[in-house]
Design a protein around this motif. Structure first.
Motif, PDB file in Angstrom:
ATOM      1  N   LEU A  28     218.027 -24.022   5.347  1.00 20.71           N
ATOM      2  CA  LEU A  28     217.647 -23.898   6.749  1.00 20.71           C
ATOM      3  C   LEU A  28     216.256 -24.508   6.944  1.00 20.71           C
ATOM      4  CD1 LEU A  28     218.880 -22.513   9.289  1.00 20.71           C
ATOM      5  CD2 LEU A  28     217.521 -20.503   8.718  1.00 20.71           C
ATOM      6  N   TRP A  29     216.071 -25.219   8.036  1.00 22.46           N
ATOM      7  CA  TRP A  29     214.782 -25.836   8.378  1.00 22.46           C
ATOM      8  C   TRP A  29     214.383 -25.379   9.775  1.00 22.46           C
ATOM      9  CZ3 TRP A  29     212.923 -29.973   5.037  1.00 22.46           C
ATOM     10  CH2 TRP A  29     213.810 -30.291   3.992  1.00 22.46           C
ATOM     11  N   VAL A  74     209.822 -30.863  10.772  1.00 26.24           N
ATOM     12  CA  VAL A  74     210.765 -29.913  10.198  1.00 26.24           C
ATOM     13  C   VAL A  74     210.130 -29.301   8.960  1.00 26.24           C
ATOM     14  CG1 VAL A  74     212.894 -30.969  11.067  1.00 26.24           C
ATOM     15  CG2 VAL A  74     211.925 -31.739   8.900  1.00 26.24           C
ATOM     16  N   VAL A  75     210.299 -28.026   8.806  1.00 24.30           N
ATOM     17  CA  VAL A  75     209.723 -27.298   7.670  1.00 24.30           C
ATOM     18  C   VAL A  75     210.816 -26.399   7.107  1.00 24.30           C
ATOM     19  CG1 VAL A  75     207.906 -25.718   6.924  1.00 24.30           C
ATOM     20  CG2 VAL A  75     207.541 -27.180   8.923  1.00 24.30           C
ATOM     21  N   ARG A  76     210.965 -26.418   5.823  1.00 28.50           N
ATOM     22  CA  ARG A  76     211.936 -25.492   5.238  1.00 28.50           C
ATOM     23  C   ARG A  76     211.578 -24.065   5.617  1.00 28.50           C
ATOM     24  NH1 ARG A  76     215.242 -26.511   0.543  1.00 28.50           N
ATOM     25  NH2 ARG A  76     215.204 -28.726   0.059  1.00 28.50           N
ATOM     26  N   SER A  77     212.560 -23.343   6.117  1.00 24.52           N
ATOM     27  CA  SER A  77     212.295 -21.966   6.559  1.00 24.52           C
ATOM     28  C   SER A  77     211.716 -21.145   5.416  1.00 24.52           C
ATOM     29  CB  SER A  77     213.584 -21.319   7.043  1.00 24.52           C
ATOM     30  OG  SER A  77     214.219 -22.159   7.968  1.00 24.52           O
ATOM     31  N   VAL A  79     217.819 -25.847  11.997  1.00 29.59           N
ATOM     32  CA  VAL A  79     219.032 -26.583  11.624  1.00 29.59           C
ATOM     33  C   VAL A  79     219.267 -26.398  10.128  1.00 29.59           C
ATOM     34  CG1 VAL A  79     218.846 -28.389  13.385  1.00 29.59           C
ATOM     35  CG2 VAL A  79     217.712 -28.710  11.172  1.00 29.59           C
ATOM     36  N   HIS A  80     220.490 -26.660   9.717  1.00 33.17           N
ATOM     37  CA  HIS A  80     220.781 -26.744   8.292  1.00 33.17           C
ATOM     38  C   HIS A  80     220.830 -28.215   7.901  1.00 33.17           C
ATOM     39  CE1 HIS A  80     221.766 -22.602   7.149  1.00 33.17           C
ATOM     40  NE2 HIS A  80     222.190 -22.455   8.393  1.00 33.17           N
ATOM     41  N   ALA A  81     220.211 -28.539   6.774  1.00 36.06           N
ATOM     42  CA  ALA A  81     220.256 -29.916   6.291  1.00 36.06           C
ATOM     43  C   ALA A  81     220.038 -29.914   4.792  1.00 36.06           C
ATOM     44  CB  ALA A  81     219.194 -30.768   6.976  1.00 36.06           C
TER      45      ALA A  81
END
Lengths: 94, 243, 332
Positions: free
Chosen positions: A7-8, A53-56, A26-28
């Protein structure tokens, strides 16, 4: 079941001069895909000119349980606000 | 027989229309919600381009919904079936890299309308190429299964690449007058782009093979007829109705 | 699109009431919610609240994603380039809304994979409306006009729901949905003003979609046991019957304006109430559809499961590639 794409968290700058603002996630599988997914999900209506975007998992958040200790001590420091000081009406430009 | 510009606009418009239609088939069925949204964005760009290009040739809706196969002038590549996700990506990879080069040059067209459409569209297709290139790499350099699938997908699509670089009597005068792009000159750069991405994807360049051609003169594969019968159903079933 | 709380009739309430919660924490929580404060992901919340939210938000997300199918059924057959683009954009929006909602539910500690698994195994529900088939192009108009119209009525109040991520997702969704209903009505208008065949299509679509649309608001209030708690928690802002009535009141004149007839012989204007009285809803049909007996329920689930299973190798490949890249980067 195969492993879920990470998740990001997505941040959009609406226009230059403004800061990036959190809009969702989003998922990536990788960083490029995360940018593209963010673009294709959150900027379809001209919402932005720049994306982060940052990784959760990489986000460090304050603990709401410590909310009182972290944020309430600011409450009585009213001298940090300009309205704390009384200036006579006839003195201008201050 | 239509004039050269009309014919050229039909080719450009039909390429975008047919590929847009194909990608529309994915909507709601992609491997992941995020990918679904991406593919739909690409489809939307293409349908928008088709509307503009066909508008040069005449009434865009009439052209899209009332011609039969022989009068469609898209390249064979775009009408190829979606297959699995790998086959779809292989098609997009070959096509978008070509379309980006094409539109980049078309922005210089002496025809102001073509130049303006290309100016808008080149940004769209640059993104399509980026998406496709990255997926080529992920699938080629992913798992054994994804690798086998992308090799198959590319194998299906490869024979349709040469047609993209054909120039015929219709286009030759338009090139001479600075209206159309001489696609022959794009081949070298396209080859390099394809080779670069395939190398990054750890994939071999497919073996050269006999090119499949004919789309530009209406000699299509069997797939196009079925695509059209679906796409044109309402307009055909209710002639003269407005929607 | 929206889903109300869906349970089989026989699954009677078993409202998600509580494991023993700390009374002091619970009281503080209730006070915050009552004061219109927002609850955020890391805040303390009662388990029942968390569970109810995960269930409602994920049902809502599933409804968006399954809802792509009936309309997606007409993307390749849309009758003009404009209609095709609009429909693509609309169905894409539904996918986007599913995505926002899954993300909101994920903040409560349930992964998207878990939610999808629950959908595919039939443990999670989605809105009954999507188990009806889209037969003609007019159905695309009817869905936009009626189904999205109903959805908007349900969703607007949820922009102020108590759970922050859900409320924020709803703000975004409501903003995006605003064109959905209008495009549907525009399709209906074109058909209702068109050839006799087109008029027939339009009326026929209204005939088929009217009652299922009214059912979208959920069972009557007396059979909706969780309403009181959900209203208190601002997970729900109005009762099913209240919103249903409002929907009828605004939609009937819209049908009349384009010469279509609402298929309800009992429909009459009630001057005293300032509202329409309408005929009884066939709740047996509703519960049958909830149980999975809708005409195309099996097709809908099959399509979702197939897309998911056929996509498995793609998701794995992307993971594998990311791992290889990370490995190479680490080696450098």
């Amino acid at each position: 079941m195969s492993k879920e794409w990470p998740l990001w968290e997505v941040f959009v700058r609406a226009k230059n001069g403004l800061s990036h603002r959190h809009v969702g996630s989003v998922h990536a599988a990788d960083d490029r895909m995360a940018i593209e997914a963010a673009r294709d999900t959150y900027t379809r209506r001209m919402e932005g000119v720049s994306l982060w975007v940052v990784r959760s998992a990489d986000i460090v958040a304050s603990d709401p349980g410590e909310g009182a200790a972290l944020f309430e001590p600011a409450a009585d420091k009213v001298y940090r606000h300009p309205t704390f000081y009384s200036i006579p009406e006839h003195v201008k430009n201050i | 027989m239509t004039d050269g510009l009309t014919e050229y606009a039909l080719r450009l418009g039909d390429d975008s229309l047919i590929l847009g239609q194909r990608l529309g088939e994915w909507c709601g069925h992609a491997p992941m919600l995020e990918v679904d949204l991406s593919l739909t964005n690409v489809a939307l760009d293409l349908v928008g381009q088709a509307t503009l290009f066909l508008g040069i040739a005449g009434d865009a809706d009439k052209l899209a919904f009332h011609r039969d196969v022989l009068d469609f002038k898209n390249c064979l590549l775009v009408e190829q079936p979606n297959g699995d996700f790998a086959q779809t990506i292989a098609r997009q990879f070959l096509f978008s890299n070509w379309q980006e080069l094409l539109f980049r040059e078309l922005t210089q067209s002496r025809n102001a309308t073509l130049a303006a459409i290309a100016g808008k569209a080149v940004k769209e297709v640059a993104y399509h190429a980026r998406l496709a290139n990255e997926w080529m790499v992920r699938l080629g350099d992913g798992t054994a299964e994804s690798r086998a699938r992308i090799v198959n997908g590319l194998d299906w699509m490869w024979r349709f690449g040469d047609e993209l670089f054909d120039v015929d009597d219709v286009v030759e005068p338009l090139i001479a007058s600075g209206v159309a792009v001489d696609v022959r000159k794009l081949r070298g750069e396209w080859d390099q782009r394809i080779a670069r991405t395939l190398s990054e994807a750890t994939l071999e360049m497919p073996k050269p093979r006999r090119a499949a051609k004919g789309g530009r003169i209406g000699h299509h594969s069997e797939h196009l007829g079925h695509l059209l019968s679906e796409m044109q159903f309402l307009q055909r079933a209710y002639p003269g109705a407005t929607w | 699109m929206y889903t109300t709380e869906l349970k089989d009739k026989n699954q009677k309430s078993a409202p998600v009431t509580t494991v023993a919660e700390d009374p002091a924490k619970l009281a503080a929580f209730e006070a915050r919610v009552a004061a219109d404060d927002f609850i955020e992901p890391k805040d303390w919340m009662p388990e029942a609240y968390r569970k109810t939210l995960v269930r409602q938000i994920s049902q809502h997300a599933h409804s968006e994603v399954v809802g792509m199918l009936p309309e997606g059924n007409w993307i390749t057959r849309a009758p003009s380039l404009r209609r095709k683009a609009v429909l693509l954009a609309k169905v894409q929006d539904e996918g986007g809304h599913g995505l926002y909602l899954y993300a909101a539910a994920e903040t409560l500690g349930t992964s998207r994979d878990e939610m999808i698994e629950a959908l595919h195994t039939g443990r999670a529900k989605y809105s009954t409306i999507f188990n009806y088939p889209t037969l003609t192009w007019a159905d695309i108009g009817a869905i936009g006009w009626l189904v999205d119209g109903a959805a908007i009525m349900n969703q607007v109040p949820l922009q102020r729901t108590s759970y922050g991520p859900y409320a924020r997702a709803m703000v975004r969704i409501c903003k995006e949905e605003s064109f959905h209903q209008r495009q549907g009505y525009e399709i209906m208008m074109a058909l209702a003003g068109g050839s006799p065949e087109q008029k027939r299509m339009a009326q026929n679509a209204l005939d088929r979609w009217w009652w299922p649309s009214l059912m979208m608001f959920g069972p009557p209030d007396e059979n909706s046991p969780n309403t009181a708690q959900s209203v208190r928690w601002r997970i729900k802002r109005e009762t099913n019957d209240e919103i249903r009535q409002r929907f009828v009141d605004v939609t009937v004149p819209q049908a009349e304006a384009i010469g279509l007839k609402v298929p309800d012989p009992a429909l009459t204007w009630n001057e005293a109430r300032g509202s329409y009285d309408f005929g009884p809803i066939d709740w047996e049909e509703f519960y049958a559809v909830v149980r999975g007996e809708g005409l195309v329920a099996k097709e809908r689930m099959k399509a979702r499961v197939e897309a998911w299973e056929k996509g498995a190798w793609v998701r794995e490949a992307a993971n594998a590639h990311a791992a290889k890249r990370a490995h190479r980067a680490a080696a450098e």
